[in-house]
Scaffold this active site. Structure first.
Site, PDB file in Angstrom:
ATOM      1  N   HIS A   7       2.605  58.914 -16.115  1.00 54.65           N
ATOM      2  CA  HIS A   7       1.223  58.482 -15.932  1.00 54.65           C
ATOM      3  C   HIS A   7       0.637  57.898 -17.211  1.00 54.65           C
ATOM      4  O   HIS A   7       1.172  58.083 -18.293  1.00 54.65           O
ATOM      5  CB  HIS A   7       0.321  59.607 -15.413  1.00 54.65           C
ATOM      6  CG  HIS A   7       0.195  60.804 -16.309  1.00 54.65           C
ATOM      7  ND1 HIS A   7       0.993  61.922 -16.185  1.00 54.65           N
ATOM      8  CD2 HIS A   7      -0.658  61.088 -17.327  1.00 54.65           C
ATOM      9  CE1 HIS A   7       0.638  62.826 -17.082  1.00 54.65           C
ATOM     10  NE2 HIS A   7      -0.373  62.344 -17.797  1.00 54.65           N
ATOM     11  N   GLU A  43      -9.420  66.419 -13.572  1.00 56.15           N
ATOM     12  CA  GLU A  43      -8.519  65.268 -13.559  1.00 56.15           C
ATOM     13  C   GLU A  43      -8.199  64.838 -12.142  1.00 56.15           C
ATOM     14  O   GLU A  43      -8.179  65.647 -11.215  1.00 56.15           O
ATOM     15  CB  GLU A  43      -7.252  65.558 -14.354  1.00 56.15           C
ATOM     16  CG  GLU A  43      -6.498  66.793 -13.914  1.00 56.15           C
ATOM     17  CD  GLU A  43      -5.377  67.121 -14.895  1.00 56.15           C
ATOM     18  OE1 GLU A  43      -5.648  67.268 -16.097  1.00 56.15           O
ATOM     19  OE2 GLU A  43      -4.237  67.214 -14.450  1.00 56.15           O
ATOM     20  N   GLN A  60      -3.910  58.722 -14.403  1.00 57.11           N
ATOM     21  CA  GLN A  60      -4.551  60.041 -14.490  1.00 57.11           C
ATOM     22  C   GLN A  60      -5.928  59.854 -15.117  1.00 57.11           C
ATOM     23  O   GLN A  60      -6.042  59.436 -16.275  1.00 57.11           O
ATOM     24  CB  GLN A  60      -3.703  60.979 -15.364  1.00 57.11           C
ATOM     25  CG  GLN A  60      -4.306  62.361 -15.550  1.00 57.11           C
ATOM     26  CD  GLN A  60      -3.456  63.222 -16.477  1.00 57.11           C
ATOM     27  OE1 GLN A  60      -3.153  62.821 -17.590  1.00 57.11           O
ATOM     28  NE2 GLN A  60      -3.069  64.391 -15.999  1.00 57.11           N
ATOM     29  N   HIS A  84      -3.822  58.701 -23.416  1.00 61.85           N
ATOM     30  CA  HIS A  84      -2.420  59.032 -23.688  1.00 61.85           C
ATOM     31  C   HIS A  84      -1.513  58.392 -22.649  1.00 61.85           C
ATOM     32  O   HIS A  84      -1.974  57.931 -21.606  1.00 61.85           O
ATOM     33  CB  HIS A  84      -2.202  60.556 -23.729  1.00 61.85           C
ATOM     34  CG  HIS A  84      -2.405  61.266 -22.428  1.00 61.85           C
ATOM     35  ND1 HIS A  84      -3.623  61.774 -22.025  1.00 61.85           N
ATOM     36  CD2 HIS A  84      -1.542  61.564 -21.421  1.00 61.85           C
ATOM     37  CE1 HIS A  84      -3.486  62.366 -20.847  1.00 61.85           C
ATOM     38  NE2 HIS A  84      -2.241  62.236 -20.455  1.00 61.85           N
ATOM     39  N   GLU A 134       2.695  62.380 -23.982  1.00 59.91           N
ATOM     40  CA  GLU A 134       2.938  63.588 -23.194  1.00 59.91           C
ATOM     41  C   GLU A 134       4.334  63.494 -22.597  1.00 59.91           C
ATOM     42  O   GLU A 134       4.783  62.406 -22.221  1.00 59.91           O
ATOM     43  CB  GLU A 134       1.879  63.671 -22.087  1.00 59.91           C
ATOM     44  CG  GLU A 134       2.004  64.853 -21.151  1.00 59.91           C
ATOM     45  CD  GLU A 134       0.902  64.851 -20.063  1.00 59.91           C
ATOM     46  OE1 GLU A 134      -0.092  64.090 -20.189  1.00 59.91           O
ATOM     47  OE2 GLU A 134       1.053  65.586 -19.077  1.00 59.91           O
TER      48      GLU A 134
HETATM   49  N1  CMX Z   1      -4.610  58.936 -29.278  1.00 59.11           N
HETATM   50  C1  CMX Z   1      -4.340  58.465 -30.520  1.00 59.11           C
HETATM   51  N2  CMX Z   1      -4.772  59.075 -31.655  1.00 59.11           N
HETATM   52  C2  CMX Z   1      -5.491  60.195 -31.502  1.00 59.11           C
HETATM   53  C3  CMX Z   1      -5.791  60.745 -30.243  1.00 59.11           C
HETATM   54  C4  CMX Z   1      -5.322  60.070 -29.098  1.00 59.11           C
HETATM   55  N3  CMX Z   1      -5.579  60.512 -27.863  1.00 59.11           N
HETATM   56  N4  CMX Z   1      -6.509  61.868 -30.410  1.00 59.11           N
HETATM   57  C5  CMX Z   1      -6.663  62.025 -31.742  1.00 59.11           C
HETATM   58  N5  CMX Z   1      -6.054  61.008 -32.389  1.00 59.11           N
HETATM   59  C6  CMX Z   1      -6.019  60.780 -33.830  1.00 59.11           C
HETATM   60  C7  CMX Z   1      -7.430  60.624 -34.349  1.00 59.11           C
HETATM   61  O1  CMX Z   1      -7.855  59.292 -34.272  1.00 59.11           O
HETATM   62  C8  CMX Z   1      -7.341  61.122 -35.770  1.00 59.11           C
HETATM   63  O2  CMX Z   1      -6.856  60.097 -36.608  1.00 59.11           O
HETATM   64  P1  CMX Z   1      -7.545  59.832 -38.041  1.00 59.11           P
HETATM   65  O3  CMX Z   1      -7.259  61.088 -38.824  1.00 59.11           O
HETATM   66  O4  CMX Z   1      -6.816  58.626 -38.553  1.00 59.11           O
HETATM   67  O5  CMX Z   1      -8.983  59.633 -37.760  1.00 59.11           O
HETATM   68  C9  CMX Z   1      -6.253  62.203 -35.682  1.00 59.11           C
HETATM   69  O6  CMX Z   1      -5.504  61.926 -34.480  1.00 59.11           O
HETATM   70  C10 CMX Z   1      -6.864  63.590 -35.567  1.00 59.11           C
HETATM   71  O7  CMX Z   1      -7.845  63.507 -34.556  1.00 59.11           O
HETATM   72  P2  CMX Z   1      -8.964  64.572 -34.269  1.00 59.11           P
HETATM   73  O8  CMX Z   1     -10.096  63.875 -33.598  1.00 59.11           O
HETATM   74  O9  CMX Z   1      -9.230  65.404 -35.480  1.00 59.11           O
HETATM   75  O10 CMX Z   1      -8.283  65.427 -33.161  1.00 59.11           O
HETATM   76  P3  CMX Z   1      -7.511  66.778 -33.252  1.00 59.11           P
HETATM   77  O11 CMX Z   1      -6.581  66.780 -34.424  1.00 59.11           O
HETATM   78  O12 CMX Z   1      -8.470  67.894 -33.107  1.00 59.11           O
HETATM   79  O13 CMX Z   1      -6.662  66.659 -31.902  1.00 59.11           O
HETATM   80  C11 CMX Z   1      -4.633  66.334 -30.829  1.00 59.11           C
HETATM   81  C12 CMX Z   1      -5.672  65.696 -31.734  1.00 59.11           C
HETATM   82  C13 CMX Z   1      -3.574  65.302 -30.516  1.00 59.11           C
HETATM   83  C14 CMX Z   1      -3.984  67.544 -31.528  1.00 59.11           C
HETATM   84  C15 CMX Z   1      -5.376  66.820 -29.521  1.00 59.11           C
HETATM   85  O14 CMX Z   1      -5.957  65.709 -28.901  1.00 59.11           O
HETATM   86  C16 CMX Z   1      -4.462  67.502 -28.533  1.00 59.11           C
HETATM   87  O15 CMX Z   1      -4.152  68.690 -28.660  1.00 59.11           O
HETATM   88  N6  CMX Z   1      -3.998  66.757 -27.475  1.00 59.11           N
HETATM   89  C17 CMX Z   1      -3.105  67.314 -26.494  1.00 59.11           C
HETATM   90  C18 CMX Z   1      -3.855  67.922 -25.322  1.00 59.11           C
HETATM   91  C19 CMX Z   1      -4.644  66.915 -24.532  1.00 59.11           C
HETATM   92  O16 CMX Z   1      -4.843  65.789 -24.920  1.00 59.11           O
HETATM   93  N7  CMX Z   1      -5.100  67.379 -23.316  1.00 59.11           N
HETATM   94  C20 CMX Z   1      -5.873  66.560 -22.392  1.00 59.11           C
HETATM   95  C21 CMX Z   1      -4.984  65.871 -21.370  1.00 59.11           C
HETATM   96  C22 CMX Z   1      -4.420  66.847 -20.361  1.00 59.11           C
HETATM   97  C23 CMX Z   1      -3.424  66.205 -19.403  1.00 59.11           C
HETATM   98  O17 CMX Z   1      -2.881  65.135 -19.673  1.00 59.11           O
HETATM   99  O18 CMX Z   1      -3.168  66.808 -18.327  1.00 59.11           O
HETATM  100 CO    CO Z   2      -1.619  63.573 -18.942  1.00 57.06          CO
END
Ligand code: CMX
Ligand code: CO
Length: 150
Positions: A7, A43, A60, A84, A134
């Protein structure tokens, strides 16, 4: 082995309005909707096509259930858009451990529950050229959440 795009995850402010846009504009229907409190999202899965491994590819749509969640924080910073991508595999544990061994940060020690009884984990976007990635294994065939969506 990663065999397909499972997705594309799209962050939105209003799940119902965004789903209606996808229905009215493209004819894509919501196959399944649920809330995942652990991930902090409501979602909806819009099935786009089947794939040659018996799975399927979805859009999604993700609406945060709380501001302090990955999608909530991301929306506040970036606004709506592609959040993502997810690659599908029959073996999320094995594939994510193999990717971890290559030096990419895998966010979870073991896969967690995803939509439609799937199992999911994430790779850190900073290790993936800016793409939150993912890895997902769909529920086995014959279960309510199997990849074909039945
Ligand atoms: N895509 C690309 N870059 C991303 C991003 C994304 N979705 N989310 C965060 N970033 C980048 C930010 O831009 C930032 O970069 P800079 O330091 O250059 O500014 C860096 O990563 C850190 O970002 P943050 O805002 O401080 O975010 P966190 O570190 O708190 O979280 C992450 C980032 C990946 C650990 C968190 O988004 C995560 O745990 N994701 C996995 C879970 C998730 O997304 N769940 C929802 C979807 C559920 C599903 O698909 O079913
Ligand atoms: Co997803």
């Amino acid at each position: 082995m990663l065999t397909r795009i499972d997705h594309i995850g799209i962050a939105c402010h209003d799940l119902d309005a965004t789903a209606e846009f996808y229905r009215a504009t493209y004819g894509f229907e919501v196959l399944h909707a649920e809330t995942n409190e652990e991930q902090g999202v409501r979602e909806a899965m819009l099935r786009i096509n089947g794939t040659d491994d018996g799975g399927a590819t979805y859009v999604q749509l993700l609406e945060p259930t709380r501001a302090d969640s990955p999608v909530g924080r991301w929306l506040a910073k970036n606004g709506e858009g592609v959040h993502h991508i997810a690659f599908g595999t029959a073996d999320v544990e094995g594939d994510s451990e193999a990717i971890r061994a290559k030096g990419v940060r895998v966010l979870y020690d073991r896969p967690r529950p995803g939509t439609m009884d799937s199992r999911i984990t994430f790779l850190h976007p900073k290790d993936c050229h800016g793409v939150l990635t993912e890895i997902v294994t769909a529920a086995p065939p014959g279960t309510p959440g199997e990849g074909s969506g039945h």
